[in-house]
Write a protein that holds these residues in place. Structure first.
Motif, PDB file in Angstrom:
ATOM      1  N   LEU A 240      44.335  56.417  42.568  1.00  0.00           N
ATOM      2  CA  LEU A 240      45.246  56.041  41.479  1.00  0.00           C
ATOM      3  C   LEU A 240      45.176  54.541  41.197  1.00  0.00           C
ATOM      4  O   LEU A 240      45.200  54.106  40.038  1.00  0.00           O
ATOM      5  CB  LEU A 240      46.679  56.443  41.832  1.00  0.00           C
ATOM      6  CG  LEU A 240      46.961  57.952  41.883  1.00  0.00           C
ATOM      7  CD1 LEU A 240      48.380  58.209  42.372  1.00  0.00           C
ATOM      8  CD2 LEU A 240      46.756  58.582  40.514  1.00  0.00           C
ATOM      9  N   LEU A 241      45.079  53.744  42.268  1.00  0.00           N
ATOM     10  CA  LEU A 241      44.953  52.298  42.091  1.00  0.00           C
ATOM     11  C   LEU A 241      43.673  51.954  41.329  1.00  0.00           C
ATOM     12  O   LEU A 241      43.674  51.087  40.444  1.00  0.00           O
ATOM     13  CB  LEU A 241      44.952  51.602  43.457  1.00  0.00           C
ATOM     14  CG  LEU A 241      44.702  50.086  43.444  1.00  0.00           C
ATOM     15  CD1 LEU A 241      45.822  49.376  42.688  1.00  0.00           C
ATOM     16  CD2 LEU A 241      44.587  49.553  44.873  1.00  0.00           C
ATOM     17  N   THR A 242      42.586  52.643  41.647  1.00  0.00           N
ATOM     18  CA  THR A 242      41.311  52.392  40.980  1.00  0.00           C
ATOM     19  C   THR A 242      41.387  52.740  39.497  1.00  0.00           C
ATOM     20  O   THR A 242      40.932  51.975  38.633  1.00  0.00           O
ATOM     21  CB  THR A 242      40.198  53.217  41.651  1.00  0.00           C
ATOM     22  OG1 THR A 242      40.144  52.900  43.046  1.00  0.00           O
ATOM     23  CG2 THR A 242      38.854  52.933  41.019  1.00  0.00           C
ATOM     24  N   VAL A 248      44.075  48.828  33.336  1.00  0.00           N
ATOM     25  CA  VAL A 248      44.840  47.604  33.049  1.00  0.00           C
ATOM     26  C   VAL A 248      43.901  46.439  32.743  1.00  0.00           C
ATOM     27  O   VAL A 248      44.161  45.634  31.842  1.00  0.00           O
ATOM     28  CB  VAL A 248      45.767  47.269  34.231  1.00  0.00           C
ATOM     29  CG1 VAL A 248      46.339  45.863  34.088  1.00  0.00           C
ATOM     30  CG2 VAL A 248      46.894  48.284  34.318  1.00  0.00           C
ATOM     31  N   LEU A 249      42.790  46.352  33.475  1.00  0.00           N
ATOM     32  CA  LEU A 249      41.840  45.263  33.237  1.00  0.00           C
ATOM     33  C   LEU A 249      41.256  45.315  31.829  1.00  0.00           C
ATOM     34  O   LEU A 249      41.206  44.309  31.121  1.00  0.00           O
ATOM     35  CB  LEU A 249      40.711  45.321  34.273  1.00  0.00           C
ATOM     36  CG  LEU A 249      40.922  44.545  35.568  1.00  0.00           C
ATOM     37  CD1 LEU A 249      39.790  44.836  36.539  1.00  0.00           C
ATOM     38  CD2 LEU A 249      40.993  43.048  35.275  1.00  0.00           C
ATOM     39  N   LEU A 257      42.600  51.441  27.259  1.00  0.00           N
ATOM     40  CA  LEU A 257      42.894  51.884  28.622  1.00  0.00           C
ATOM     41  C   LEU A 257      41.854  52.887  29.102  1.00  0.00           C
ATOM     42  O   LEU A 257      41.412  52.846  30.251  1.00  0.00           O
ATOM     43  CB  LEU A 257      44.284  52.527  28.667  1.00  0.00           C
ATOM     44  CG  LEU A 257      45.506  51.616  28.543  1.00  0.00           C
ATOM     45  CD1 LEU A 257      46.732  52.449  28.212  1.00  0.00           C
ATOM     46  CD2 LEU A 257      45.732  50.847  29.837  1.00  0.00           C
ATOM     47  N   ALA A 258      41.478  53.804  28.210  1.00  0.00           N
ATOM     48  CA  ALA A 258      40.572  54.884  28.588  1.00  0.00           C
ATOM     49  C   ALA A 258      39.219  54.362  29.054  1.00  0.00           C
ATOM     50  O   ALA A 258      38.598  54.929  29.958  1.00  0.00           O
ATOM     51  CB  ALA A 258      40.395  55.844  27.410  1.00  0.00           C
ATOM     52  N   LEU A 259      38.739  53.274  28.455  1.00  0.00           N
ATOM     53  CA  LEU A 259      37.431  52.736  28.826  1.00  0.00           C
ATOM     54  C   LEU A 259      37.428  52.265  30.284  1.00  0.00           C
ATOM     55  O   LEU A 259      36.471  52.502  31.023  1.00  0.00           O
ATOM     56  CB  LEU A 259      37.055  51.580  27.900  1.00  0.00           C
ATOM     57  CG  LEU A 259      35.686  50.945  28.139  1.00  0.00           C
ATOM     58  CD1 LEU A 259      34.574  51.972  27.958  1.00  0.00           C
ATOM     59  CD2 LEU A 259      35.467  49.756  27.211  1.00  0.00           C
ATOM     60  N   GLY A 260      38.493  51.615  30.710  1.00  0.00           N
ATOM     61  CA  GLY A 260      38.581  51.168  32.104  1.00  0.00           C
ATOM     62  C   GLY A 260      38.593  52.330  33.072  1.00  0.00           C
ATOM     63  O   GLY A 260      37.944  52.288  34.129  1.00  0.00           O
ATOM     64  N   ALA A 261      39.340  53.384  32.741  1.00  0.00           N
ATOM     65  CA  ALA A 261      39.381  54.563  33.606  1.00  0.00           C
ATOM     66  C   ALA A 261      38.008  55.230  33.679  1.00  0.00           C
ATOM     67  O   ALA A 261      37.581  55.692  34.741  1.00  0.00           O
ATOM     68  CB  ALA A 261      40.430  55.542  33.091  1.00  0.00           C
TER      69      ALA A 261
END
Length: 577
Positions: A240-242, A248-249, A257-261
């Motif tokens: 979850l942190l990852t 968030v980054l 947001l989706a791109l970071g995930a």
């Protein structure tokens, strides 16, 4: 105040669980896709549905969401889980292979869609800045809806899934530039556009670099430490942190947001912890993604849309047609097969949830007046409601296109063939059956709807032809009149039943063997006319039970009798039910 907020949360949680556990499954039984089911549930249970009726019938307020905004953070988490799991399924090598589609087809689709929409609106009498703002709002599609639709059909990593994902990834990179452009379209903002875009590009590049560096040099060791320290709960926390950290980054750098995930999933997919993360997140992903679709439905104001219905419907038709044409051209220009390009275009034609953000920003900046903003929001909302239906239509048209394009393989040489076996579906199960029948020198003609599979197997010397075995004319070309046996291996319940019925109508006398997903599917296939059905779930259970009894020390002959008895009983229950 705190107790009141707590009671609102509890009530809204019950409303959502009722929708997810009762309402959407009922819609699924009526063959409504789950994405559309959640959208409709949100529409019905939101402030513009039950909430509006509660003014006249207060008791309906218990069935409506009281505070939809409170659910949005959890809804966003569902989208992050979806993109993270998609990242796990890919690899850097596969992503690198998509680079032409990401930056080529993605750029083509985005720029051409904005231009086409803006030009049409200018000719319709809209101001130039307002027309560009609307084009920027409607050019992007919904990553969550498109990819979840493909995931449900187990095609997210197939040719259409890769094409759609490539374009959607590029769209996710456009979040910051579009919002910057909207800001500079506002009256009195004509300077500094280039520097603002350059700053956004640098910030986005830094964020992506940080995620990649963390993944390469820290992620594997961090997960290894969590696994050694105690196992699953620590791994879940770190996962979850990852996900959230990566999101968030990228969001802080102006990207989505989706791109970071997605990047986080891509990196974790290179480690040995990939499968554990998939198993842990899958149940939560489904529920939270359903909540996301419900929040989209909650925001659709049908009453306002109905007030300007003719304009909204005209705008909807124009949007879907324009974006579909542009997407087909973009995909074809960068090497996507015609049928895959057509299906991808239908998936990408509707607008996405980002349209609401752009419209709100443009309206607050004075670019759009209230009436135009309401109309654009209505068009975007209705197009999202139509997304699952567009996906189905696109797939049907693509299948027909493939069949027409595949005429050069000409299965018409087989109408007079006799004594052969017709296999409908030539995936892993079909190939395994064919391999076994080869040992008996059986003549096999296979029908398959995936053109890539057909090309590969024909190159290997197989009689495999493009076509849908549910269509009598295709069966006739495959020599159905003289076939000794028919075997249906496709795992889609509706398609398999249709194929069995088509075969049974043409050949009431021939044996029809079929593969089923479970006992319920087996009963459906028997009702359609299959003589013998193998449920995957039953056979998997019997094989595992056999192994378990073997570990207990049962002799092989006793073990064989026990398994045979249970197999007969299980098949008997499936036949009798």
């Amino acid at each position: 105040m705190g107790d009141n907020l707590h009671s609102i949360w509890l009530k809204d949680a019950l409303v959502f669980l009722f929708a997810a556990g009762v309402l959407v499954p009922l819609l699924r039984m009526a063959r409504v896709p789950s994405v559309l089911g959640f959208l409709l549930a949100g529409l019905a249970l939101g402030p513009f549905g039950m909430g509006a009726l509660a003014e006249s019938w207060p008791w309906l307020g218990h069935l409506a969401f009281s505070d939809p905004e409170a659910a949005k953070p959890f809804a966003e988490l569902g989208v992050l889980f979806l993109l993270f799991l998609l990242g796990l399924e890919l690899s850097f090598e596969k992503l690198w292979m998509l680079r032409r589609l990401v930056f080529g087809a993605g750029t083509f689709q985005a720029v051409a869609s904005v231009a086409a929409i803006a030009i049409v609106l200018v000719f319709a009498g809209l101001d130039g800045h307002a027309a560009v703002a609307v084009g920027l709002a409607l050019a992007l599609s919904s990553t969550a809806i498109v990819m979840q639709t493909l995931t449900e059909e187990k095609r997210a990593t197939g040719p259409v899934g890769r094409s759609a994902l490539a374009v959607l990834l590029f769209q996710d990179m456009l979040v910051a530039p579009i919002l910057i452009l909207i800001g500079f379209l506002a009256p009195g903002r004509d300077e500094g556009l280039f520097s603002a875009l350059l700053e956004a590009l640098i910030q986005g590049g830094i964020a992506v670099a940080v995620i990649l560096l963390f993944g390469r040099f820290v992620l594997r060791d961090a997960f290894g430490l969590a696994a050694r320290a105690g196992g699953r709960d620590f791994l879940m926390g770190l996962t979850l942190l990852t996900i959230v950290g990566g999101a968030v980054l990228t969001a802080s750098a102006g990207l989505s947001l989706a791109l970071g995930a997605f990047l986080a999933g891509l990196l974790l997919g290179e480690t040995e912890f990939k499968h554990q993360a998939e198993v842990d997140l899958e149940p939560f992903k489904g529920l939270l993604l359903g909540l996301f679709f419900m929040t989209v439905g909650i925001g659709l104001d049908l009453a306002t849309m109905l007030a300007g219905l003719p304009v909204v419907l005209a705008g909807l038709a124009a949007l879907l047609a324009l974006k579909a044409l542009v997407a087909v051209a973009a995909c074809r220009a960068f090497g996507v097969r015609p049928a895959h390009a057509l299906e991808t275009a239908f998936l990408l034609a509707p607008a996405g949830e980002f349209a609401f953000v752009v419209v709100a920003t443009a309206a607050s900046g004075g670019i759009l007046d209230a009436a135009t903003a309401t109309t654009v929001t209505g068009v975007a909302g209705l197009s999202m409601l139509a997304s699952p239906l567009m996906a189905r239509l696109g797939r049907k048209l693509a299948d027909r296109f493939e069949e027409a394009a595949g005429a050069d393989v000409d299965p018409a040489t087989f109408p007079d063939l006799t004594g052969h076996v017709v296999i409908a579906g030539f995936g892993r199960v079909g190939r395994t059956i064919a391999h076994m029948l080869d040992a008996e020198a059986a003549d096999i003609v296979a029908l398959e709807r995936d053109a890539a599979v057909v090309s590969r197997e024909r190159a290997a010397g197989r009689k495999v032809y493009l076509g849908d075995a549910a269509r009598p004319e295709i069966l006739s070309h495959a020599g159905a009149a003289g076939a000794s046996m028919f075997i249906v291996t496709v795992d889609n319940a509706h398609d398999a039943a249709a194929m069995v019925r088509a075969v049974r109508q043409m050949r009431p006398d021939a044996p029809v063997l079929a593969r089923a997903r479970d006992a319920e599917h087996a009963r459906e296939l028997h009702a359609a006319g299959a003589d013998f059905v193998i449920p995957d779930a039953v056979e998997a259970g019997l094989q595992l039970a056999a192994r378990a009894l073997s570990e207990f020390g049962y002799a092989s002959e006793v073990l064989g009798d026990r398994i045979a008895a249970e197999r007969n009983a299980a098949y008997g229950r499936a036949d009798a039910a």
